[in-house]
Write a protein that holds these residues in place. Sequence first.
Motif, PDB file in Angstrom:
ATOM      1  N   THR A 120       0.855  -1.184   0.000  1.00 14.44           N
ATOM      2  CA  THR A 120       0.000   0.000   0.000  1.00 14.44           C
ATOM      3  C   THR A 120       0.886   1.228   0.000  1.00 14.44           C
ATOM      4  N   GLY A 121       0.567   2.169  -0.859  1.00 14.06           N
ATOM      5  CA  GLY A 121       1.356   3.394  -0.959  1.00 14.06           C
ATOM      6  C   GLY A 121       0.567   4.599  -0.502  1.00 14.06           C
ATOM      7  N   ASP A 122       0.775   5.713  -1.219  1.00 12.91           N
ATOM      8  CA  ASP A 122       0.040   6.933  -0.937  1.00 12.91           C
ATOM      9  C   ASP A 122      -0.849   7.244  -2.143  1.00 12.91           C
ATOM     10  N   ALA A 123      -1.245   8.481  -2.296  1.00  7.74           N
ATOM     11  CA  ALA A 123      -2.166   8.833  -3.376  1.00  7.74           C
ATOM     12  C   ALA A 123      -1.547   8.763  -4.768  1.00  7.74           C
ATOM     13  N   SER A 124      -0.208   8.699  -4.850  1.00  5.57           N
ATOM     14  CA  SER A 124       0.403   8.724  -6.183  1.00  5.57           C
ATOM     15  C   SER A 124       1.433   7.641  -6.447  1.00  5.57           C
ATOM     16  N   SER A 125       1.835   6.865  -5.429  1.00  5.89           N
ATOM     17  CA  SER A 125       2.842   5.836  -5.693  1.00  5.89           C
ATOM     18  C   SER A 125       2.745   4.701  -4.680  1.00  5.89           C
ATOM     19  N   VAL A 126       3.277   3.558  -5.094  1.00  8.66           N
ATOM     20  CA  VAL A 126       3.379   2.386  -4.231  1.00  8.66           C
ATOM     21  C   VAL A 126       4.648   1.645  -4.637  1.00  8.66           C
ATOM     22  N   ALA A 127       5.364   1.076  -3.670  1.00  8.29           N
ATOM     23  CA  ALA A 127       6.614   0.370  -3.951  1.00  8.29           C
ATOM     24  C   ALA A 127       6.387  -1.135  -3.968  1.00  8.29           C
ATOM     25  N   ILE A 128       6.861  -1.777  -5.004  1.00  9.00           N
ATOM     26  CA  ILE A 128       6.879  -3.241  -5.086  1.00  9.00           C
ATOM     27  C   ILE A 128       8.294  -3.640  -4.701  1.00  9.00           C
ATOM     28  N   THR A 129       8.449  -4.375  -3.615  1.00 10.05           N
ATOM     29  CA  THR A 129       9.772  -4.713  -3.094  1.00 10.05           C
ATOM     30  C   THR A 129       9.908  -6.224  -2.908  1.00 10.05           C
ATOM     31  N   GLY A 130      11.127  -6.646  -2.555  1.00 10.30           N
ATOM     32  CA  GLY A 130      11.379  -8.046  -2.260  1.00 10.30           C
ATOM     33  C   GLY A 130      11.775  -8.885  -3.461  1.00 10.30           C
ATOM     34  N   LEU A 131      12.031  -8.231  -4.596  1.00 10.11           N
ATOM     35  CA  LEU A 131      12.427  -8.963  -5.797  1.00 10.11           C
ATOM     36  C   LEU A 131      13.949  -8.985  -5.900  1.00 10.11           C
ATOM     37  N   ALA A 132      14.497 -10.057  -6.414  1.00  9.52           N
ATOM     38  CA  ALA A 132      15.951 -10.199  -6.563  1.00  9.52           C
ATOM     39  C   ALA A 132      16.472  -9.285  -7.665  1.00  9.52           C
ATOM     40  N   ALA A 133      17.697  -8.789  -7.483  1.00 10.22           N
ATOM     41  CA  ALA A 133      18.349  -7.963  -8.495  1.00 10.22           C
ATOM     42  C   ALA A 133      18.383  -8.707  -9.823  1.00 10.22           C
ATOM     43  N   GLY A 134      18.085  -7.984 -10.899  1.00 10.73           N
ATOM     44  CA  GLY A 134      18.095  -8.572 -12.230  1.00 10.73           C
ATOM     45  C   GLY A 134      16.800  -9.255 -12.637  1.00 10.73           C
ATOM     46  N   THR A 135      15.836  -9.346 -11.730  1.00 10.68           N
ATOM     47  CA  THR A 135      14.555  -9.975 -12.048  1.00 10.68           C
ATOM     48  C   THR A 135      13.827  -9.176 -13.121  1.00 10.68           C
ATOM     49  N   SER A 136      13.389  -9.850 -14.178  1.00  3.93           N
ATOM     50  CA  SER A 136      12.584  -9.212 -15.220  1.00  3.93           C
ATOM     51  C   SER A 136      11.120  -9.495 -14.929  1.00  3.93           C
ATOM     52  N   VAL A 137      10.342  -8.442 -14.821  1.00  2.11           N
ATOM     53  CA  VAL A 137       8.922  -8.562 -14.538  1.00  2.11           C
ATOM     54  C   VAL A 137       8.168  -8.173 -15.804  1.00  2.11           C
ATOM     55  N   ALA A 138       7.313  -9.038 -16.285  1.00  2.00           N
ATOM     56  CA  ALA A 138       6.555  -8.775 -17.503  1.00  2.00           C
ATOM     57  C   ALA A 138       5.401  -7.816 -17.225  1.00  2.00           C
ATOM     58  N   ALA A 139       5.020  -7.062 -18.241  1.00  2.00           N
ATOM     59  CA  ALA A 139       3.861  -6.176 -18.131  1.00  2.00           C
ATOM     60  C   ALA A 139       2.656  -6.998 -17.694  1.00  2.00           C
ATOM     61  N   GLY A 140       1.954  -6.514 -16.682  1.00  2.00           N
ATOM     62  CA  GLY A 140       0.756  -7.205 -16.207  1.00  2.00           C
ATOM     63  C   GLY A 140       0.993  -8.212 -15.107  1.00  2.00           C
ATOM     64  N   ASP A 141       2.260  -8.547 -14.800  1.00  2.00           N
ATOM     65  CA  ASP A 141       2.524  -9.463 -13.684  1.00  2.00           C
ATOM     66  C   ASP A 141       2.065  -8.853 -12.364  1.00  2.00           C
ATOM     67  N   TYR A 142       2.109  -7.523 -12.305  1.00  2.00           N
ATOM     68  CA  TYR A 142       1.596  -6.782 -11.147  1.00  2.00           C
ATOM     69  C   TYR A 142       0.539  -5.814 -11.637  1.00  2.00           C
ATOM     70  N   GLN A 143      -0.396  -5.497 -10.770  1.00  2.00           N
ATOM     71  CA  GLN A 143      -1.444  -4.545 -11.087  1.00  2.00           C
ATOM     72  C   GLN A 143      -1.601  -3.578  -9.925  1.00  2.00           C
ATOM     73  N   VAL A 144      -2.137  -2.388 -10.211  1.00  2.00           N
ATOM     74  CA  VAL A 144      -2.403  -1.407  -9.161  1.00  2.00           C
ATOM     75  C   VAL A 144      -3.852  -0.958  -9.241  1.00  2.00           C
ATOM     76  N   ALA A 145      -4.361  -0.520  -8.090  1.00  2.00           N
ATOM     77  CA  ALA A 145      -5.716   0.016  -8.012  1.00  2.00           C
ATOM     78  C   ALA A 145      -5.763   1.036  -6.886  1.00  2.00           C
ATOM     79  N   TYR A 146      -6.661   2.002  -7.026  1.00  2.00           N
ATOM     80  CA  TYR A 146      -6.918   2.944  -5.939  1.00  2.00           C
ATOM     81  C   TYR A 146      -7.973   2.358  -5.009  1.00  2.00           C
ATOM     82  N   THR A 147      -7.847   2.673  -3.729  1.00  2.00           N
ATOM     83  CA  THR A 147      -8.891   2.338  -2.772  1.00  2.00           C
ATOM     84  C   THR A 147      -9.101   3.537  -1.865  1.00  2.00           C
ATOM     85  N   ASP A 148     -10.344   3.735  -1.452  1.00  2.00           N
ATOM     86  CA  ASP A 148     -10.655   4.814  -0.517  1.00  2.00           C
ATOM     87  C   ASP A 148     -11.039   4.250   0.851  1.00  2.00           C
TER      88      ASP A 148
END
Length: 86
Positions: free
Chosen positions: A18-46
């Motif tokens: 969970t981030g703030d109103a404009s950003s969120v950090a995806i962490t815990g991935l190993a250096a050099g990991t290639s992440v394909a488009a769509g492997d992660y998704q974001v959404a706003y919640t109120d």
Amino acid sequence: MAKVLKAYKKGSATAIATGDASSVAITGLAAGTSVAAGDYQVAYTDGDQVSDKVDVPGFTVLAAKPDEPQDVAATATSDGANVTAD
């Protein structure tokens, strides 16, 4: 509650971050990991409702920098110095 951005692994209903109103950090991935488009998704919640999820563009995790040199020493020579580090 103000809106915040949440990150999800594709196909999961549980947010991984969970981030703030404009950003969120995806962490815990190993250096050099290639992440394909769509492997992660974001959404706003109120707090009550969640927007539709949007695919995160693909990215590659940067390589970690090496540790800083420690115990640096210099020994004078006739034309400069020899520098050592641990």
